[in-house]
Design an enzyme around this catalytic site. Structure first.
Site, PDB file in Angstrom:
ATOM      1  N   GLU A   1      -6.890   8.282   7.134  1.00 33.77           N
ATOM      2  CA  GLU A   1      -7.072   8.845   8.469  1.00 33.77           C
ATOM      3  C   GLU A   1      -7.500  10.312   8.495  1.00 33.77           C
ATOM      4  O   GLU A   1      -6.754  11.177   8.955  1.00 33.77           O
ATOM      5  CB  GLU A   1      -5.771   8.730   9.273  1.00 33.77           C
ATOM      6  CG  GLU A   1      -5.329   7.319   9.529  1.00 33.77           C
ATOM      7  CD  GLU A   1      -4.215   7.233  10.576  1.00 33.77           C
ATOM      8  OE1 GLU A   1      -3.769   8.279  11.075  1.00 33.77           O
ATOM      9  OE2 GLU A   1      -3.803   6.119  10.892  1.00 33.77           O
TER      10      GLU A   1
ATOM     11  N   HIS B   1      -2.766  10.903   1.197  1.00 31.42           N
ATOM     12  CA  HIS B   1      -2.210  10.640   2.534  1.00 31.42           C
ATOM     13  C   HIS B   1      -1.513  11.923   3.004  1.00 31.42           C
ATOM     14  O   HIS B   1      -0.292  11.979   3.129  1.00 31.42           O
ATOM     15  CB  HIS B   1      -1.249   9.443   2.483  1.00 31.42           C
ATOM     16  CG  HIS B   1      -0.909   8.844   3.811  1.00 31.42           C
ATOM     17  ND1 HIS B   1      -0.980   7.492   4.062  1.00 31.42           N
ATOM     18  CD2 HIS B   1      -0.480   9.394   4.969  1.00 31.42           C
ATOM     19  CE1 HIS B   1      -0.613   7.233   5.308  1.00 31.42           C
ATOM     20  NE2 HIS B   1      -0.294   8.377   5.885  1.00 31.42           N
TER      21      HIS B   1
ATOM     22  N   GLU C   1      -3.001  -0.330   8.384  1.00 33.75           N
ATOM     23  CA  GLU C   1      -1.798   0.054   9.141  1.00 33.75           C
ATOM     24  C   GLU C   1      -1.885  -0.540  10.531  1.00 33.75           C
ATOM     25  O   GLU C   1      -2.948  -0.489  11.175  1.00 33.75           O
ATOM     26  CB  GLU C   1      -1.679   1.577   9.299  1.00 33.75           C
ATOM     27  CG  GLU C   1      -1.148   2.295   8.097  1.00 33.75           C
ATOM     28  CD  GLU C   1      -0.996   3.792   8.329  1.00 33.75           C
ATOM     29  OE1 GLU C   1      -0.612   4.216   9.437  1.00 33.75           O
ATOM     30  OE2 GLU C   1      -1.278   4.539   7.373  1.00 33.75           O
TER      31      GLU C   1
ATOM     32  N   TYR D   1      -3.175   1.452  16.101  1.00 34.80           N
ATOM     33  CA  TYR D   1      -1.881   1.427  16.785  1.00 34.80           C
ATOM     34  C   TYR D   1      -2.050   1.107  18.263  1.00 34.80           C
ATOM     35  O   TYR D   1      -1.358   0.274  18.810  1.00 34.80           O
ATOM     36  CB  TYR D   1      -1.150   2.765  16.613  1.00 34.80           C
ATOM     37  CG  TYR D   1      -0.625   2.922  15.209  1.00 34.80           C
ATOM     38  CD1 TYR D   1       0.648   2.494  14.871  1.00 34.80           C
ATOM     39  CD2 TYR D   1      -1.419   3.452  14.191  1.00 34.80           C
ATOM     40  CE1 TYR D   1       1.133   2.585  13.575  1.00 34.80           C
ATOM     41  CE2 TYR D   1      -0.964   3.543  12.892  1.00 34.80           C
ATOM     42  CZ  TYR D   1       0.316   3.109  12.591  1.00 34.80           C
ATOM     43  OH  TYR D   1       0.782   3.188  11.304  1.00 34.80           O
TER      44      TYR D   1
ATOM     45  N   ASN E   1      -6.804   1.406  10.499  1.00 37.56           N
ATOM     46  CA  ASN E   1      -5.479   1.688  11.057  1.00 37.56           C
ATOM     47  C   ASN E   1      -5.591   1.645  12.566  1.00 37.56           C
ATOM     48  O   ASN E   1      -6.376   2.397  13.163  1.00 37.56           O
ATOM     49  CB  ASN E   1      -4.983   3.084  10.641  1.00 37.56           C
ATOM     50  CG  ASN E   1      -4.540   3.133   9.189  1.00 37.56           C
ATOM     51  OD1 ASN E   1      -4.659   2.147   8.458  1.00 37.56           O
ATOM     52  ND2 ASN E   1      -4.021   4.283   8.777  1.00 37.56           N
TER      53      ASN E   1
ATOM     54  N   ARG F   1       0.856  -1.184   0.000  1.00 35.25           N
ATOM     55  CA  ARG F   1       0.000   0.000   0.000  1.00 35.25           C
ATOM     56  C   ARG F   1       0.896   1.240   0.000  1.00 35.25           C
ATOM     57  O   ARG F   1       1.743   1.377   0.881  1.00 35.25           O
ATOM     58  CB  ARG F   1      -0.895  -0.003   1.250  1.00 35.25           C
ATOM     59  CG  ARG F   1      -1.627   1.307   1.475  1.00 35.25           C
ATOM     60  CD  ARG F   1      -2.456   1.294   2.770  1.00 35.25           C
ATOM     61  NE  ARG F   1      -3.067   2.592   2.956  1.00 35.25           N
ATOM     62  CZ  ARG F   1      -2.938   3.351   4.053  1.00 35.25           C
ATOM     63  NH1 ARG F   1      -2.241   2.941   5.088  1.00 35.25           N
ATOM     64  NH2 ARG F   1      -3.526   4.529   4.110  1.00 35.25           N
TER      65      ARG F   1
HETATM   66  C1  BGC Z   1      -0.274   7.563   9.638  1.00 40.01           C
HETATM   67  C2  BGC Z   1       1.149   7.344   9.169  1.00 40.01           C
HETATM   68  C3  BGC Z   1       2.089   7.511  10.358  1.00 40.01           C
HETATM   69  C4  BGC Z   1       1.744   6.443  11.375  1.00 40.01           C
HETATM   70  C5  BGC Z   1       2.657   6.405  12.590  1.00 40.01           C
HETATM   71  C6  BGC Z   1      -0.588   6.936  10.970  1.00 40.01           C
HETATM   72  O1  BGC Z   1      -1.347   7.839  11.697  1.00 40.01           O
HETATM   73  O2  BGC Z   1      -1.170   7.165   8.641  1.00 40.01           O
HETATM   74  O3  BGC Z   1       1.430   8.234   8.146  1.00 40.01           O
HETATM   75  O4  BGC Z   1       3.427   7.467   9.992  1.00 40.01           O
HETATM   76  O5  BGC Z   1       0.437   6.660  11.832  1.00 40.01           O
HETATM   77  O6  BGC Z   1       2.516   7.511  13.404  1.00 40.01           O
END
Ligand code: BGC
Length: 463
Positions: A169, A124, A367, A310, A308, A80
């Protein structure tokens, strides 16, 4: 040829973070070219001027072919990446720059020749600066600017690219990165302080962006190119910092509506969450949305949701934070990752929540990854040990696959990121790659996490 229905194991990146070549072959300036070069935005956050002028030199074919070979060695079947709008339309609209178009044509062909499926993110975060000067997403014309640009991508690449993503995002981009960058440009003493009024104003921009996404989805479907189009959203499950404190519980609810529900409610239920709408209108009384707008958004649903994820966020009530919900700096966990606590079980919960609340849409994790500091990676000759990232990836993939077994229509997992790269406000001081990059020499070294991910893909090719 790649098999279309195979589970996708991939890696992800974005144009500004990897390409460099910021003035090559007729490219126009983007907002980020100006933020980094003229306004030195990274200085406000890391005290140093970092730019994406060279980044990891992915604009250079000799370089990217080596990277693609390394992707092949990793065993991924999807990559991607995003398109730099100002490479394609240097002024944002109007004249098309054929050299910019050619660059991605070649990259797409090179990926396919290596049996790696190209997945394109149209946008992006790097907006042509000419459009930024006209008010960017705050200007309703942005819907048409974007539709024109997206059509150029569909007609040039849609014969070989079978998955497009309209936006990456929108929440993080418009409610976080842009306000912080603008605070840095304005030399505010605390660039992290975002006002209620800024949120209210950005609500209009984010609404325009959703209209743009729906318009592009409609156009793409009319072109009948035989592929799919989705949108990538960031998700941050919320945890009240103190579950016994009613104000923290309320702040977590607000943040959940703002970040996690706003877009999905609009697309799948045809209306924005009422509690958040009221807050936006309180701080921006002119913000109105028409029934036609909501109809356009709901009638043109994405074919898939890019998730996405994290980390979840601990949220506390704090009246110096916008809408009284502080989420960014509150992380009481012991292991601190750059972007939040390491809690893989929240990925499982999130995927199940989307399935149950929004009629089980097709999902790709577009992501997931870990940004630990340089000190957490032990570089020793040709070996880079990143045990924290390795552990993070394994546990998050476990969680995702458990959700798949429990009925989530999960079709792929794309890791952020392949190589270390330019991390927006933090420049090169934060590393996310499974491949280490020496930013002076452009040397690549696969990290321990690269081999761990490779093994997972080998052992579970079907997810
Ligand atoms: C974004 C990326 C960023 C990643 C890590 C995401 O919010 O899409 O561009 O590098 O987080 O912070």
């Amino acid at each position: 040829m790649f098999v279309k229905d195979k589970f996708l194991w991939g890696v992800a990146s974005a144009a500004y973070q990897v390409e460099g070549g910021y003035q090559a072959d007729g490219k126009g300036h983007s907002n980020w070219d100006i933020y980094t070069n003229d306004y030195q935005v990274t200085k406000a956050f890391i005290g140093k001027q970092h730019t994406g002028n060279v980044a990891i030199n992915f604009y250079d074919r000799t370089q990217y072919l080596q990277d693609v070979a390394l992707m092949k060695q990793l065993g991924v079947n999807a990559y991607r990446f995003s398109i730099s709008w100002s490479r394609i339309l240097p002024d944002g609209t109007g004249e098309v720059n054929s050299k910019g178009v050619d660059y991605y044509n070649q990259l797409i062909d090179d990926l396919l020749a290596n049996e790696i499926e190209p997945i394109i993110t149209n946008f992006h975060w790097d907006l042509p600066y000419k459009l930024q000067e006209k008010g960017g997403w705050g200007n309703l014309d942005s819907v048409q600017w974007y539709a024109e640009y997206a059509n150029v991508l569909f007609t040039n690449y849609g014969d070989r690219v079978k998955k497009f993503i309209t936006f990456n995002e929108p929440f993080i981009y418009l409610f976080f990165i842009e306000p912080l960058a603008h605070n840095a440009i304005a030399k505010k003493a605390n660039p992290y302080a975002i006002s209620n009024e800024t949120y209210g104003k950005q609500a209009e921009a984010v609404h325009h962006l959703l209209l743009a996404s729906a318009t592009a989805i409609q156009n793409y479907h009319q072109l009948n190119l035989g592929g799919a189009i989705g949108i990538t959203l960031s998700f941050t499950p919320t945890i009240p910092l103190n579950t016994n404190n009613a104000e923290d519980v309320q702040a977590a609810r607000i943040f959940d509506g703002l970040h996690n529900r706003w877009f999905l409610d609009a697309m799948y239920q045809g209306e924005y969450p009422d509690n958040i709408m009221k807050l936006h209108q309180k701080y921006n009384p002119t913000f109105q949305v028409s029934a036609e707008d909501m109809q356009l958004i709901a009638a043109n649903q994405p074919d898939f949701i890019g998730v996405n994820f994290y980390a979840p966020a601990y949220v506390k009530a704090d009246d110096s934070a916008p809408y009284n919900a502080e989420w960014f700096s509150t992380n009481p966990d012991e292991i601190k990752m750059f972007n939040g606590p390491v809690r893989p079980e929240y990925l499982y919960k999130l995927l199940m929540w989307i399935k149950n609340e929004y009629s089980n849409p097709v999902i790709y994790i577009t992501e997931n990854g870990a940004g630990f500091g340089v000190a957490d990676e032990q570089l020793n000759g040709d070996i880079v040990k990143d045990p924290l990232r390795t552990d993070y990836i394994k546990r998050h993939i476990d969680s995702a696959l458990q959700a798949k077994r429990d009925g989530v229509d999960l079709r792929g997992y794309l890791l952020w990121s392949f190589c270390d790269n330019f991390e927006w406000l933090f420049g090169y001081d934060k590393r996310f790659g499974v491949v280490y990059v020496d930013f002076d020499s452009q040397r690549r070294i696969p990290k321990q996490s690269f081999y761990a991910y490779q093994q997972i893909i080998q052992e579970m090719p079907d997810g």
